[in-house]
Design a protein around this motif. Structure first.
Motif, PDB file in Angstrom:
ATOM      1  N   ASN A 284       0.814  -1.217   0.000  1.00 54.75           N
ATOM      2  CA  ASN A 284       0.000   0.000   0.000  1.00 54.75           C
ATOM      3  C   ASN A 284       0.849   1.269   0.000  1.00 54.75           C
ATOM      4  O   ASN A 284       0.336   2.354  -0.301  1.00 54.75           O
ATOM      5  CB  ASN A 284      -0.936   0.017   1.216  1.00 54.75           C
ATOM      6  CG  ASN A 284      -1.998  -1.052   1.145  1.00 54.75           C
ATOM      7  OD1 ASN A 284      -2.334  -1.529   0.068  1.00 54.75           O
ATOM      8  ND2 ASN A 284      -2.546  -1.439   2.294  1.00 54.75           N
ATOM      9  N   ASN A 285       2.134   1.133   0.364  1.00 51.14           N
ATOM     10  CA  ASN A 285       3.019   2.295   0.458  1.00 51.14           C
ATOM     11  C   ASN A 285       4.335   1.972  -0.231  1.00 51.14           C
ATOM     12  O   ASN A 285       5.355   1.735   0.433  1.00 51.14           O
ATOM     13  CB  ASN A 285       3.248   2.677   1.932  1.00 51.14           C
ATOM     14  CG  ASN A 285       1.955   2.930   2.678  1.00 51.14           C
ATOM     15  OD1 ASN A 285       1.444   4.026   2.700  1.00 51.14           O
ATOM     16  ND2 ASN A 285       1.421   1.885   3.303  1.00 51.14           N
ATOM     17  N   PRO A 286       4.363   1.927  -1.555  1.00 49.57           N
ATOM     18  CA  PRO A 286       5.553   1.463  -2.285  1.00 49.57           C
ATOM     19  C   PRO A 286       6.783   2.340  -2.094  1.00 49.57           C
ATOM     20  O   PRO A 286       7.907   1.868  -2.295  1.00 49.57           O
ATOM     21  CB  PRO A 286       5.086   1.483  -3.752  1.00 49.57           C
ATOM     22  CG  PRO A 286       3.916   2.412  -3.778  1.00 49.57           C
ATOM     23  CD  PRO A 286       3.248   2.260  -2.449  1.00 49.57           C
ATOM     24  N   THR A 287       6.628   3.603  -1.700  1.00 51.21           N
ATOM     25  CA  THR A 287       7.792   4.488  -1.541  1.00 51.21           C
ATOM     26  C   THR A 287       8.401   4.415  -0.146  1.00 51.21           C
ATOM     27  O   THR A 287       9.454   5.005   0.106  1.00 51.21           O
ATOM     28  CB  THR A 287       7.394   5.945  -1.833  1.00 51.21           C
ATOM     29  OG1 THR A 287       6.391   6.361  -0.887  1.00 51.21           O
ATOM     30  CG2 THR A 287       6.831   6.089  -3.243  1.00 51.21           C
ATOM     31  N   VAL A 288       7.769   3.701   0.762  1.00 52.87           N
ATOM     32  CA  VAL A 288       8.235   3.643   2.148  1.00 52.87           C
ATOM     33  C   VAL A 288       9.328   2.592   2.302  1.00 52.87           C
ATOM     34  O   VAL A 288       9.212   1.471   1.781  1.00 52.87           O
ATOM     35  CB  VAL A 288       7.061   3.345   3.112  1.00 52.87           C
ATOM     36  CG1 VAL A 288       7.573   3.044   4.510  1.00 52.87           C
ATOM     37  CG2 VAL A 288       6.102   4.518   3.157  1.00 52.87           C
ATOM     38  N   LYS A 289      10.396   2.961   3.005  1.00 54.78           N
ATOM     39  CA  LYS A 289      11.474   2.032   3.326  1.00 54.78           C
ATOM     40  C   LYS A 289      11.642   1.978   4.847  1.00 54.78           C
ATOM     41  O   LYS A 289      11.499   2.991   5.538  1.00 54.78           O
ATOM     42  CB  LYS A 289      12.792   2.468   2.682  1.00 54.78           C
ATOM     43  CG  LYS A 289      12.721   2.650   1.173  1.00 54.78           C
ATOM     44  CD  LYS A 289      12.394   1.352   0.452  1.00 54.78           C
ATOM     45  CE  LYS A 289      12.330   1.556  -1.060  1.00 54.78           C
ATOM     46  NZ  LYS A 289      11.916   0.331  -1.782  1.00 54.78           N
ATOM     47  N   GLU A 290      11.944   0.792   5.355  1.00 55.57           N
ATOM     48  CA  GLU A 290      12.074   0.603   6.799  1.00 55.57           C
ATOM     49  C   GLU A 290      13.122   1.533   7.400  1.00 55.57           C
ATOM     50  O   GLU A 290      12.897   2.185   8.427  1.00 55.57           O
ATOM     51  CB  GLU A 290      12.443  -0.853   7.089  1.00 55.57           C
ATOM     52  CG  GLU A 290      12.664  -1.164   8.562  1.00 55.57           C
ATOM     53  CD  GLU A 290      11.383  -1.318   9.347  1.00 55.57           C
ATOM     54  OE1 GLU A 290      11.182  -0.528  10.289  1.00 55.57           O
ATOM     55  OE2 GLU A 290      10.576  -2.204   9.033  1.00 55.57           O
ATOM     56  N   LEU A 299       1.159   6.613   6.555  1.00 56.78           N
ATOM     57  CA  LEU A 299       1.057   5.315   5.889  1.00 56.78           C
ATOM     58  C   LEU A 299      -0.408   5.022   5.571  1.00 56.78           C
ATOM     59  O   LEU A 299      -1.294   5.250   6.405  1.00 56.78           O
ATOM     60  CB  LEU A 299       1.613   4.200   6.778  1.00 56.78           C
ATOM     61  CG  LEU A 299       3.087   4.288   7.183  1.00 56.78           C
ATOM     62  CD1 LEU A 299       3.427   3.128   8.107  1.00 56.78           C
ATOM     63  CD2 LEU A 299       3.975   4.292   5.962  1.00 56.78           C
ATOM     64  N   GLN A 300      -0.631   4.508   4.370  1.00 59.93           N
ATOM     65  CA  GLN A 300      -1.964   4.070   3.984  1.00 59.93           C
ATOM     66  C   GLN A 300      -2.136   2.609   4.405  1.00 59.93           C
ATOM     67  O   GLN A 300      -1.404   1.740   3.938  1.00 59.93           O
ATOM     68  CB  GLN A 300      -2.156   4.195   2.468  1.00 59.93           C
ATOM     69  CG  GLN A 300      -2.154   5.615   1.943  1.00 59.93           C
ATOM     70  CD  GLN A 300      -3.458   6.341   2.232  1.00 59.93           C
ATOM     71  OE1 GLN A 300      -4.442   5.732   2.654  1.00 59.93           O
ATOM     72  NE2 GLN A 300      -3.474   7.655   2.012  1.00 59.93           N
ATOM     73  N   LEU A 301      -3.079   2.373   5.299  1.00 56.64           N
ATOM     74  CA  LEU A 301      -3.346   1.022   5.773  1.00 56.64           C
ATOM     75  C   LEU A 301      -4.778   0.625   5.412  1.00 56.64           C
ATOM     76  O   LEU A 301      -5.663   1.487   5.306  1.00 56.64           O
ATOM     77  CB  LEU A 301      -3.160   0.919   7.284  1.00 56.64           C
ATOM     78  CG  LEU A 301      -1.811   1.362   7.858  1.00 56.64           C
ATOM     79  CD1 LEU A 301      -1.840   1.211   9.370  1.00 56.64           C
ATOM     80  CD2 LEU A 301      -0.669   0.566   7.258  1.00 56.64           C
ATOM     81  N   THR A 302      -4.985  -0.649   5.215  1.00 53.93           N
ATOM     82  CA  THR A 302      -6.341  -1.181   5.053  1.00 53.93           C
ATOM     83  C   THR A 302      -6.539  -2.197   6.161  1.00 53.93           C
ATOM     84  O   THR A 302      -6.016  -3.316   6.105  1.00 53.93           O
ATOM     85  CB  THR A 302      -6.522  -1.842   3.678  1.00 53.93           C
ATOM     86  OG1 THR A 302      -6.249  -0.876   2.660  1.00 53.93           O
ATOM     87  CG2 THR A 302      -7.963  -2.331   3.507  1.00 53.93           C
TER      88      THR A 302
END
Length: 514
Positions: A284-290, A299-302
């Motif tokens: 859901n968040n392809p640009t996020v890195k740990e 963050l987009q969560l479902t």
């Protein structure tokens, strides 16, 4: 009746014919007698004729009256009352007695009640009516009429509907059941209802000593939303039991959620917090890195979101093993910089009290209420060759007076925190122990930060300062002012982020602060 009318007409015809015949015969006799004697008696013959005619007429009248009375009695005896059955004004058949309709209604209601024993069933009889009629030998088929009506009868369940802001949450049997459902929703989020409450309540890193959570105390539990309970007519197949309704109101439906990253968050921790997977979060968040996750990122969560919010306030306790104080004594028998433990210390035990505010089981606020010492630690005595200014004692004082903890140390409630966050009306920050300032400036995440090396393996961090009062290389005594509390760097409000590290590893400050 037609037969009676025919007989009556025949009687009249017959009487007239007989009367004419008699009258003719009498006339003929009189003519014959007159011709024989040639004598005429004007008074005698007409008088006899009138008497005969009157007698015949009276007989006919009596016969007619008898026949008419008999006909009426026959018709009356065979005229009955029956009932037309109407559905929305249209006749569907006839029945002999109204009680037959009542019996059908009761029988049908009992059938529906047996089919749906957990609901209160009401038969729909609106629009069904009867009209009384009378007729001579009417044709009535009650059985056919009732069979036809039986196939048309429907029933509904009496229930109550739970709604929030016009949105229907579910339908249950009655007010008592609705109250039990709402109570069950609240109980679902209480500590007793959480299967792993003890494990999830307080989590420390591996460097923390084991502790046993004490019994929790629930101060309050309330549903935030205003739930309206309204009586309704319902489909019995949609009426929920208490368990079904509680499950629907606590599991919720999967909906989008925008989550703001907080201090100490990790992707794994967020995934565990919301019972989802790291893969789903990254999808859901392809640009996020740990490694680049920052405070304030969204963050987009479902995730499943329950329609009701249960706010609980709980007092919880945990037992923490305390590390012993280190007492340093000088000795001219040891070379400068050398030390020797002459009495090993012993750990102590204390109980920490917290107040947690949760929404649907997730901690949204944490307050430190105080601590109770169960077993005091035994100080460790260490001899050192000399005492150098700027060298720590191993005994740490609170870096801010009158402090309250807003976020504690370790992996707690789904987040990793390397220190403690402290707030106080007194914003002056002091050195927790003697040492030398190894860094004074800005670092990523910490904002304005001061790092003090205590020359005994311990290093302390003081982050998010609004201003710094010391410089690198400066030697400090315990309690020396080093800066003012602030909210620089990745901070959500004015506070002090305080850490104690030893040999590079973060420690729980609560085990050392005196």
């Amino acid at each position: 009746m037609k037969g009676f009318k025919f007989m009556h007409r025949m009687g009249k015809l017959r009487s007239n014919e007989e009367h004419s015949a008699e009258f003719g015969a009498a006339a003929q006799q009189g003519s014959d007698a007159a011709s024989e004697t040639n004598v005429f008696h004007p008074e005698t013959k007409p008088r006899k004729l009138r008497r005969s005619w009157i007698a015949a007429s009276a007989g006919l009248a009596l016969l007619g009256a008898f026949l008419v009375g008999a006909e009426k009695r026959y018709v009356t005896a065979n005229t009955v009352t029956y009932y037309k059955v109407l559905v929305k004004g249209e006749e569907i058949g006839k029945i002999s007695q109204k009680s037959e309709l009542d019996q059908l209604f009761e029988q049908k209601r009992q059938e529906y009640q047996l089919k749906y024993p957990d609901s209160v069933m009401v038969l729909q009889t609106d629009g069904i009516s009867t009209e009384a009629e009378k007729a001579f030998k009417p044709e009535i088929d009650s059985s056919a009429t009732l069979d036809k009506l039986d196939g048309m009868l429907k029933a509904y369940a009496v229930g109550v509907q739970l709604t929030v802001d016009g949105e229907v949450l579910g339908i249950v049997k009655d007010q008592e059941t609705a109250a039990a459902v709402l109570n069950g929703v609240k109980n679902h989020y209480l500590p007793e209802a959480e299967a792993s409450a003890g494990a999830e309540l307080k989590k420390m890193s591996a460097s923390s000593s084991a502790k046993a959570p004490a019994a929790d105390t629930v101060e309050s539990a309330a549903i935030r939303e205003q739930v309206a309970i309204v009586p309704v007519k319902a489909d019995p197949n949609k009426v929920l039991s208490v368990d079904e309704a509680v499950k629907a109101l606590t599991e919720g439906k999967e909906e989008p959620l925008l989550y703001t990253v907080q201090e100490g968050d990790t992707i794994s921790g967020i995934a565990k917090l919301y019972d989802t997977t790291q893969a789903e979060i990254f999808k859901n968040n392809p640009t996020v890195k740990e490694l680049t996750l920052q405070i304030g990122d969204t963050l987009q969560l479902t995730v499943p979101q329950a329609p009701l919010t249960v706010v609980t306030v709980e007092q919880v306790e945990e037992q923490v093993v305390t590390e012993p104080e280190v007492i340093i004594r000088t000795s001219d028998q040891l070379a400068a910089g050398k030390s020797k433990v002459v009495r090993p210390g012993q750990t102590g035990l204390k109980t920490m009290q917290y107040r947690l505010t949760k929404e649907n089981g997730l901690v949204v606020k944490e307050e430190w209420l105080g601590q109770t010492v169960i077993k005091a630690s035994l100080p460790e005595v260490v001899y050192q060759g000399t005492k150098v200014v700027g060298e720590g004692t191993g005994k740490f004082a609170w870096p801010v007076s009158g402090a309250s903890i807003t976020s504690s140390y370790g992996e707690r409630w789904g987040r990793v925190h390397k220190g403690v966050d402290l707030v106080s009306g007194n914003r002056t920050i002091k050195a927790a122990d003697a040492g030398t300032v190894s860094f004074a400036g800005v670092q990523s995440g910490y904002g304005n930060v001061v790092i003090v090396d205590h020359h005994n393996g311990y290093v302390t961090y003081y982050g998010h300062l609004s201003s710094i009062s010391v410089s690198a290389g400066q030697k400090l005594e315990q309690g020396a002012q080093i800066g003012i509390m602030g909210s620089t760097g990745r901070s959500t409000g004015t506070h002090l982020h305080f850490e104690i590290r030893k040999n590079g590893g973060a420690l729980n400050p609560m085990k050392y602060l005196q």
